[in-house]
Design an enzyme around this catalytic site. Structure first.
Site, PDB file in Angstrom:
ATOM      1  N   GLY A 136      44.237  38.376  35.348  1.00  0.00           N
ATOM      2  CA  GLY A 136      44.054  38.317  36.785  1.00  0.00           C
ATOM      3  C   GLY A 136      44.150  39.659  37.490  1.00  0.00           C
ATOM      4  N   HIS A 137      44.389  40.746  36.740  1.00  0.00           N
ATOM      5  CA  HIS A 137      44.619  42.063  37.363  1.00  0.00           C
ATOM      6  C   HIS A 137      43.857  43.147  36.631  1.00  0.00           C
ATOM      7  CE1 HIS A 137      46.995  45.452  39.076  1.00  0.00           C
ATOM      8  NE2 HIS A 137      47.207  44.603  40.053  1.00  0.00           N
ATOM      9  N   PHE A 138      42.701  43.349  36.707  1.00  0.00           N
ATOM     10  CA  PHE A 138      41.638  42.595  37.342  1.00  0.00           C
ATOM     11  C   PHE A 138      40.649  42.270  36.244  1.00  0.00           C
ATOM     12  CE2 PHE A 138      43.370  45.631  40.435  1.00  0.00           C
ATOM     13  CZ  PHE A 138      43.800  44.782  41.425  1.00  0.00           C
TER      14      PHE A 138
END
Length: 144
Positions: free
Chosen positions: A50-52
């Site tokens: 999720g990052h990224f």
């Protein structure tokens, strides 16, 4: 004379476990005071989901946590602190100078600069190669 602490021994020193144990190896340069820690950053790290997803970057807070874990290994590897638990008490003057990406080897140079009773201060720098990725100061409290 320095001492190398490997991943297995780190697990015996720190209370952290997967997915929150970030340090792979620590070289104690000065017992209870100075050391150098290493983290191999891989694409398999959970936070890259999720990052990224399109451009994976290690979160700054994880870099700070990794520096603090190196400090904890330096301190808790001393006999008088074995089995105690370190807690963050503050994060001061941290600056991020470069992104950390999968494939990077993070090298953290950490020094415990002050320790009075159960409260202390550490300073750390995280490097990728010779470039500073992050640097700053952290405060901690040790509880038995």
């Amino acid at each position: 004379m320095s001492k190398i602490i490997d991943a297995e021994e780190i697990s015996n020193i720190l209370p952290h476990r997967y997915p929150f144990l970030f340090v792979d190896k620590v070289e104690i340069v000065e017992e209870g005071k100075k050391g150098i820690g290493f983290k191999n950053v891989t694409i398999n790290e959970y936070y890259f989901q999720g990052h990224f997803p399109e451009k994976p970057v290690m979160p700054g807070v994880i870099i700070i946590e990794t520096i603090a874990q190196v400090g904890a290994v330096i301190l808790l590897s001393k006999d008088e602190y074995k089995g105690l638990i370190p807690y963050f008490a503050g994060i001061n003057k941290f600056r991020f100078k470069r992104v950390v990406k999968p494939g990077d080897m993070l090298r953290m140079e950490v020094e415990i600069t002050k320790l009075r009773g159960s409260i202390g201060i550490g300073e750390g720098k995280a490097y990728v190669g010779e470039e500073v990725a992050a640097e700053g100061e952290f405060m901690f409290a040790i509880e038995g």
